[in-house]
Write a protein that holds these residues in place. Structure first.
Motif, mmCIF file in Angstrom:
data_model
loop_
_atom_site.group_PDB
_atom_site.id
_atom_site.type_symbol
_atom_site.label_atom_id
_atom_site.label_comp_id
_atom_site.label_asym_id
_atom_site.label_seq_id
_atom_site.Cartn_x
_atom_site.Cartn_y
_atom_site.Cartn_z
ATOM 1 N N ASP A 185 1.176 -1.038 -0.089
ATOM 2 C CA ASP A 185 -0.100 -0.233 -0.132
ATOM 3 C C ASP A 185 1.407 0.916 -0.063
ATOM 4 O O ASP A 185 1.254 2.224 0.984
ATOM 5 N N GLU A 186 1.241 1.654 -1.590
ATOM 6 C CA GLU A 186 2.648 2.391 -1.705
ATOM 7 C C GLU A 186 2.606 3.356 -2.440
ATOM 8 O O GLU A 186 2.396 2.380 -3.457
ATOM 9 N N ARG A 187 2.659 4.329 -2.559
ATOM 10 C CA ARG A 187 1.920 5.169 -3.627
ATOM 11 C C ARG A 187 2.480 4.713 -4.937
ATOM 12 O O ARG A 187 2.343 4.182 -6.163
ATOM 13 N N GLU A 188 4.011 4.456 -5.104
ATOM 14 C CA GLU A 188 5.208 4.577 -5.406
ATOM 15 C C GLU A 188 4.962 3.454 -6.462
ATOM 16 O O GLU A 188 4.516 3.510 -7.604
ATOM 17 N N ALA A 189 4.567 2.442 -5.403
ATOM 18 C CA ALA A 189 4.429 0.830 -5.939
ATOM 19 C C ALA A 189 2.930 0.452 -6.473
ATOM 20 O O ALA A 189 3.348 0.196 -8.402
ATOM 21 N N ILE A 190 1.944 1.105 -6.433
ATOM 22 C CA ILE A 190 1.100 1.091 -6.750
ATOM 23 C C ILE A 190 0.972 1.797 -8.260
ATOM 24 O O ILE A 190 0.085 0.654 -9.420
ATOM 25 N N GLN A 191 1.278 2.672 -8.612
ATOM 26 C CA GLN A 191 1.758 3.168 -9.490
ATOM 27 C C GLN A 191 2.748 3.002 -10.650
ATOM 28 O O GLN A 191 2.312 2.861 -11.746
ATOM 29 N N ALA A 192 4.040 2.711 -9.999
ATOM 30 C CA ALA A 192 4.490 1.678 -10.472
ATOM 31 C C ALA A 192 4.100 0.400 -11.727
ATOM 32 O O ALA A 192 4.119 0.012 -12.779
ATOM 33 N N ALA A 193 3.333 -0.572 -10.791
ATOM 34 C CA ALA A 193 2.432 -1.350 -11.670
ATOM 35 C C ALA A 193 1.096 -1.190 -12.668
ATOM 36 O O ALA A 193 1.093 -1.760 -13.794
ATOM 37 N N LEU A 194 0.617 -0.247 -12.345
ATOM 38 C CA LEU A 194 -0.062 0.569 -13.179
ATOM 39 C C LEU A 194 0.462 0.981 -14.404
ATOM 40 O O LEU A 194 0.362 0.334 -15.646
ATOM 41 N N THR B 131 -8.768 0.654 -1.244
ATOM 42 C CA THR B 131 -10.145 1.156 -1.297
ATOM 43 C C THR B 131 -10.622 1.630 -0.055
ATOM 44 O O THR B 131 -12.336 1.727 -0.022
ATOM 45 N N GLY B 132 -10.384 0.864 1.194
ATOM 46 C CA GLY B 132 -11.469 1.302 2.113
ATOM 47 C C GLY B 132 -10.979 2.866 3.206
ATOM 48 O O GLY B 132 -10.353 3.580 2.363
ATOM 49 N N PHE B 133 -11.370 2.956 4.664
ATOM 50 C CA PHE B 133 -10.787 3.767 4.893
ATOM 51 C C PHE B 133 -9.447 3.757 6.103
ATOM 52 O O PHE B 133 -9.025 4.836 6.683
ATOM 53 N N SER B 134 -9.319 2.348 6.003
ATOM 54 C CA SER B 134 -7.610 2.784 6.874
ATOM 55 C C SER B 134 -6.814 3.769 6.072
ATOM 56 O O SER B 134 -7.020 4.143 4.648
ATOM 57 N N PRO B 135 -6.072 4.042 6.969
ATOM 58 C CA PRO B 135 -5.053 5.961 6.735
ATOM 59 C C PRO B 135 -4.012 5.084 5.408
ATOM 60 O O PRO B 135 -3.255 5.815 4.431
ATOM 61 N N ARG B 136 -4.242 3.868 4.901
ATOM 62 C CA ARG B 136 -3.098 3.389 4.504
ATOM 63 C C ARG B 136 -3.371 3.040 2.611
ATOM 64 O O ARG B 136 -2.783 2.857 1.801
ATOM 65 N N ILE C 27 -4.729 4.063 -0.077
ATOM 66 C CA ILE C 27 -4.766 4.636 -0.775
ATOM 67 C C ILE C 27 -4.305 3.917 -2.671
ATOM 68 O O ILE C 27 -4.528 5.005 -3.889
ATOM 69 N N THR C 28 -4.954 3.317 -2.712
ATOM 70 C CA THR C 28 -5.451 2.978 -4.304
ATOM 71 C C THR C 28 -5.961 4.282 -5.007
ATOM 72 O O THR C 28 -6.022 4.070 -6.185
ATOM 73 N N PRO C 29 -7.232 4.411 -4.991
ATOM 74 C CA PRO C 29 -8.278 5.647 -5.483
ATOM 75 C C PRO C 29 -7.635 6.627 -6.194
ATOM 76 O O PRO C 29 -7.112 7.083 -6.863
ATOM 77 N N GLU C 30 -6.521 6.537 -4.597
ATOM 78 C CA GLU C 30 -5.568 8.403 -5.443
ATOM 79 C C GLU C 30 -4.454 8.228 -6.396
ATOM 80 O O GLU C 30 -4.569 8.512 -6.837
ATOM 81 N N ALA C 31 -3.736 6.888 -5.665
ATOM 82 C CA ALA C 31 -2.633 6.586 -6.679
ATOM 83 C C ALA C 31 -3.833 6.837 -8.319
ATOM 84 O O ALA C 31 -2.383 7.113 -9.440
ATOM 85 N N THR C 32 -4.623 5.537 -8.120
ATOM 86 C CA THR C 32 -4.526 5.322 -9.410
ATOM 87 C C THR C 32 -5.300 6.430 -10.219
ATOM 88 O O THR C 32 -5.151 6.947 -11.085
ATOM 89 N N MET C 33 -6.598 7.768 -9.764
ATOM 90 C CA MET C 33 -6.686 8.811 -9.762
ATOM 91 C C MET C 33 -5.890 9.814 -10.805
ATOM 92 O O MET C 33 -6.328 10.956 -11.504
ATOM 93 N N GLU C 34 -4.107 10.023 -9.971
ATOM 94 C CA GLU C 34 -3.259 9.934 -10.266
ATOM 95 C C GLU C 34 -2.830 10.444 -12.061
ATOM 96 O O GLU C 34 -2.426 10.685 -12.752
ATOM 97 N N LEU C 35 -3.208 9.127 -12.081
ATOM 98 C CA LEU C 35 -2.918 8.228 -13.498
ATOM 99 C C LEU C 35 -3.318 8.275 -14.398
ATOM 100 O O LEU C 35 -3.450 8.592 -15.784
#
Length: 163
Positions: free
Chosen positions: A45-54, A72-77, A79-87
């Protein structure tokens, strides 16, 4: 036949502390629906890792349908939707709206999903919940219209929508 990818977003899964069941379940559904699964990954659950895979899926491998599961839940970690929508270049809000509507028919907690979806180039990215049950329910709610969306995305101007 369209190609597809499944990216599991999970800290514990990426460290080998939890067996991923949602990723393989999604792969089975995709194959049953006629997609060729060309790529799978488990990332933290790291922005850079999610975005690199995408970006690997969209910009390098040119995969038509990219599914993520988890984050996709409420946990502070989560962040998949945010990482996705930046791309994403073009949001497709109807897909997560339809998934949430179907989830709400099953459980009132369905409204808590923060799933997002959108187009990057000629790739459609859809975020799914991390639980196997919820990810299967969500993708099955939209997979048939998604195929039509891919037909439009890969057409040269018209996918004969009026038929």
């Amino acid at each position: 036949m369209y190609n597809a990818a499944v990216i599991t977003v999970s800290d514990k899964g990426s460290r080998g502390e939890r067996v991923d069941t949602s990723g393989p379940a999604l792969c089975r559904i995709l194959e049953e629906k006629g997609f060729a699964v060309a790529y799978t990954a488990i990332v933290p659950d790291e922005r850079e890792a999610i975005q690199a895979a995408l970006l690997t899926c969209t910009d390098e491998k040119h995969i038509a349908l990219v599914l993520t599961t988890g984050g996709t839940g409420f946990s502070p970690r989560d962040i998949t939707p945010e990482a996705t929508m930046e791309l994403v270049e073009r949001p497709t809000p109807g897909i997560p709206e339809a998934m949430r509507a179907e989830s709400m028919r099953i459980t009132p907690k369905g409204c808590l999903s923060r799933s997002a979806a959108g187009i990057r180039g000629r790739s459609l990215i859809i975020n799914l919940p991390g639980s196997e049950k919820a990810s299967k329910e969500n993708i099955l709610a939209v997979i048939d219209p998604v195929r039509h969306g891919l037909d439009m995305l890969y057409s040269e101007g018209s996918a004969d929508c009026a038929k």
